[in-house]
Design a protein around this motif. Structure first.
Motif, PDB file in Angstrom:
ATOM      1  N   GLY A 139       0.833  -1.193   0.000  1.00 15.24           N
ATOM      2  CA  GLY A 139       0.000   0.000   0.000  1.00 15.24           C
ATOM      3  C   GLY A 139       0.870   1.246   0.000  1.00 15.24           C
ATOM      4  O   GLY A 139       1.683   1.439   0.908  1.00 15.24           O
ATOM      5  N   CYS A 140       0.743   2.070  -1.024  1.00 18.76           N
ATOM      6  CA  CYS A 140       1.621   3.238  -1.180  1.00 18.76           C
ATOM      7  C   CYS A 140       0.859   4.555  -1.052  1.00 18.76           C
ATOM      8  O   CYS A 140       1.107   5.506  -1.801  1.00 18.76           O
ATOM      9  N   VAL A 162      13.015  -2.708   0.927  1.00 15.57           N
ATOM     10  CA  VAL A 162      13.424  -3.548  -0.205  1.00 15.57           C
ATOM     11  C   VAL A 162      12.423  -3.483  -1.346  1.00 15.57           C
ATOM     12  O   VAL A 162      12.800  -3.451  -2.530  1.00 15.57           O
ATOM     13  N   ALA A 163      11.130  -3.457  -1.018  1.00 21.40           N
ATOM     14  CA  ALA A 163      10.109  -3.522  -2.065  1.00 21.40           C
ATOM     15  C   ALA A 163       8.820  -2.866  -1.601  1.00 21.40           C
ATOM     16  O   ALA A 163       8.554  -2.770  -0.397  1.00 21.40           O
ATOM     17  N   VAL A 164       8.029  -2.410  -2.578  1.00 16.24           N
ATOM     18  CA  VAL A 164       6.711  -1.837  -2.291  1.00 16.24           C
ATOM     19  C   VAL A 164       5.693  -2.433  -3.254  1.00 16.24           C
ATOM     20  O   VAL A 164       6.046  -2.925  -4.327  1.00 16.24           O
ATOM     21  N   CYS A 165       4.418  -2.358  -2.840  1.00 16.48           N
ATOM     22  CA  CYS A 165       3.349  -2.920  -3.660  1.00 16.48           C
ATOM     23  C   CYS A 165       2.119  -2.041  -3.574  1.00 16.48           C
ATOM     24  O   CYS A 165       1.749  -1.581  -2.487  1.00 16.48           O
ATOM     25  N   ASP A 166       1.495  -1.791  -4.710  1.00 15.16           N
ATOM     26  CA  ASP A 166       0.228  -1.076  -4.756  1.00 15.16           C
ATOM     27  C   ASP A 166      -0.506  -1.508  -6.016  1.00 15.16           C
ATOM     28  O   ASP A 166       0.119  -1.720  -7.061  1.00 15.16           O
ATOM     29  N   THR A 181       2.621  -4.821  -8.217  1.00 16.38           N
ATOM     30  CA  THR A 181       1.192  -4.480  -8.173  1.00 16.38           C
ATOM     31  C   THR A 181       0.368  -5.610  -7.571  1.00 16.38           C
ATOM     32  O   THR A 181      -0.833  -5.448  -7.370  1.00 16.38           O
ATOM     33  N   GLU A 182       0.993  -6.739  -7.273  1.00  8.69           N
ATOM     34  CA  GLU A 182       0.299  -7.875  -6.667  1.00  8.69           C
ATOM     35  C   GLU A 182       1.087  -8.373  -5.466  1.00  8.69           C
ATOM     36  O   GLU A 182       2.270  -8.699  -5.579  1.00  8.69           O
ATOM     37  N   ILE A 183       0.419  -8.444  -4.320  1.00  8.09           N
ATOM     38  CA  ILE A 183       1.094  -8.877  -3.093  1.00  8.09           C
ATOM     39  C   ILE A 183       1.621 -10.301  -3.205  1.00  8.09           C
ATOM     40  O   ILE A 183       2.711 -10.608  -2.714  1.00  8.09           O
ATOM     41  N   ASP A 184       0.889 -11.175  -3.891  1.00  3.40           N
ATOM     42  CA  ASP A 184       1.326 -12.567  -4.015  1.00  3.40           C
ATOM     43  C   ASP A 184       2.662 -12.671  -4.733  1.00  3.40           C
ATOM     44  O   ASP A 184       3.522 -13.481  -4.357  1.00  3.40           O
ATOM     45  N   ILE A 185       2.852 -11.862  -5.760  1.00  2.00           N
ATOM     46  CA  ILE A 185       4.111 -11.900  -6.513  1.00  2.00           C
ATOM     47  C   ILE A 185       5.253 -11.343  -5.670  1.00  2.00           C
ATOM     48  O   ILE A 185       6.362 -11.886  -5.658  1.00  2.00           O
ATOM     49  N   LEU A 186       4.981 -10.261  -4.925  1.00  2.00           N
ATOM     50  CA  LEU A 186       6.016  -9.720  -4.040  1.00  2.00           C
ATOM     51  C   LEU A 186       6.448 -10.758  -3.016  1.00  2.00           C
ATOM     52  O   LEU A 186       7.653 -10.986  -2.815  1.00  2.00           O
ATOM     53  N   LEU A 187       5.485 -11.392  -2.372  1.00  2.00           N
ATOM     54  CA  LEU A 187       5.809 -12.383  -1.341  1.00  2.00           C
ATOM     55  C   LEU A 187       6.550 -13.578  -1.907  1.00  2.00           C
ATOM     56  O   LEU A 187       7.362 -14.203  -1.221  1.00  2.00           O
ATOM     57  N   GLN A 188       6.302 -13.885  -3.153  1.00  2.00           N
ATOM     58  CA  GLN A 188       6.957 -15.015  -3.798  1.00  2.00           C
ATOM     59  C   GLN A 188       8.397 -14.696  -4.177  1.00  2.00           C
ATOM     60  O   GLN A 188       9.285 -15.559  -4.074  1.00  2.00           O
ATOM     61  N   HIS A 189       8.649 -13.450  -4.594  1.00  2.00           N
ATOM     62  CA  HIS A 189       9.965 -13.098  -5.119  1.00  2.00           C
ATOM     63  C   HIS A 189      10.909 -12.493  -4.080  1.00  2.00           C
ATOM     64  O   HIS A 189      12.129 -12.654  -4.192  1.00  2.00           O
ATOM     65  N   GLU A 190      10.379 -11.789  -3.090  1.00  2.00           N
ATOM     66  CA  GLU A 190      11.240 -11.061  -2.143  1.00  2.00           C
ATOM     67  C   GLU A 190      11.469 -11.869  -0.871  1.00  2.00           C
ATOM     68  O   GLU A 190      11.013 -11.519   0.210  1.00  2.00           O
TER      69      GLU A 190
END
Length: 337
Positions: free
Chosen positions: A9-10, A28-32, A51-60
């Motif tokens: 959330g930005c 490290v990373a942001v998502c919105d 733009t997707e929390i699932d992708i952030l959690l998977q990659h970071e």
């Protein structure tokens, strides 16, 4: 060791978090979900954008803590996803807008063996700290009654083209504007057994889906009684955020716009002295929020995760705030439509 963070959330409050993260750790990373907002935010802080929390959690995978700054109604789902992915979570207020969601968040944290931090920055306001200490030491004696006044301004522009004002994502005026004040009632006085509430929407019809004004009578477990008077119709600007306590050995009022001043004291054989000045309120340009104590939240988080400290506000306490607000709304009678 520097703790690594990701921000979900930005919006406006995320800026405050990002600045503190620079001091206490590494972003490290942001998502919105709005790509332009995520990209701009990431560019400013030179971090990865999603733009997707699932992708952030998977990659970071190298991050330690996910900071949830999304709309109220999404706090539970986003926190649970982050916890289940193996990360600690720092969740903005309110923890959720339903008690059942808070319980699911706590269960997810326990199952993942990760910490779930609830943000309660008003607990660090200097006059609040002083009065809380006096209550615990018995200086005020038996608490008789409490009056909480929340008189703020939120004009139509605040709600324009926003999730704020919707039942699904905002939840109600007590959730978005005044949940920190409700938390202080619980923290300083105790749990609430019963509530009786009258609400109305006077100035925000066709703008928000719930009340802009409320009058509440409450009964505490310890036998004290209290009132909550709240509105977002204070003309043109915030007027007051205050808590007055009437007790066996004295009367004290914490006031100012956001519980930042000791306005009155008359206590038997005792006087509050040299209370330090607090921080300024969170200023969002078109409106003003509560006192800016987020640095204290991050200091506590560091102590807990790196030095085996204790939480200043745990997830159970975050849930109790939601439970009291839910109790108030369940008792409410709408006076106009």
């Amino acid at each position: 060791m520097k703790i690594k963070f990701a921000l979900i959330g930005c919006g406006r409050i995320a800026e405050r978090h990002a600045e503190h993260i620079k001091t206490y750790g590494t972003l490290v990373a942001v998502c919105d979900v709005v790509k332009e907002r995520a990209t701009m935010f990431a560019g400013k802080y030179k971090v990865n954008a999603y733009t997707e929390i699932d992708i952030l959690l998977q990659h970071e995978k190298e991050i330690d803590v996910v900071v949830v700054c999304t709309p109220n109604g999404l706090h539970a789902s986003h926190s649970i996803k982050a916890l289940q992915a193996g990360f600690h979570v720092l969740c903005e207020k309110p923890m959720a807008i339903k008690v059942k969601d808070c319980k699911a968040m706590i269960a997810a944290a326990e199952q993942a063996k990760r910490s779930l931090f609830a943000i309660k920055q008003n607990r660090f306001n200097p006059p609040v700290v002083a009065v809380k200490d006096a209550i615990e030491k018995g200086i005020l004696g038996k608490i008789y009654s409490i009056q909480l006044s929340c008189f703020w301004n939120r004009n139509p522009d605040y709600y324009h083209n926003s999730w704020k004002g919707t039942k699904e994502l905002d939840g109600g005026t007590l959730f978005t504007q005044f949940s920190h004040f409700i938390d202080l009632l619980y923290w300083m006085i105790g749990d609430v057994t019963r509530a009786y509430c009258l609400t109305a929407n006077f100035a925000h019809k066709e703008i928000i889906e719930f009340e802009d004004t409320g009058v509440v009578a409450i009964e505490f477990v310890n036998g004290a009684v209290g009132t909550i008077n709240y509105t977002v119709n204070s003309y043109n600007k915030n007027m007051e955020g205050s808590l007055t306590i009437f007790a066996e050995k004295g009367t004290v009022k914490i006031g100012g716009e956001y519980l930042n001043e000791l306005e009155y004291q008359n206590i038997k054989d005792f006087e509050f002295k040299n209370i330090p000045a607090g921080n300024r309120a969170n200023n969002y340009g078109t409106y003003v929020g509560s006192m800016s104590n987020h640095h204290k939240v991050y200091e506590n988080l560091i102590q807990v995760l790196l030095h085996n400290g204790s939480m200043s506000a745990n997830a159970f306490e975050g849930m109790k705030t939601v439970e009291i607000i839910e109790k108030i709304y369940q008792s409410s009678k709408q006076l106009n439509n």
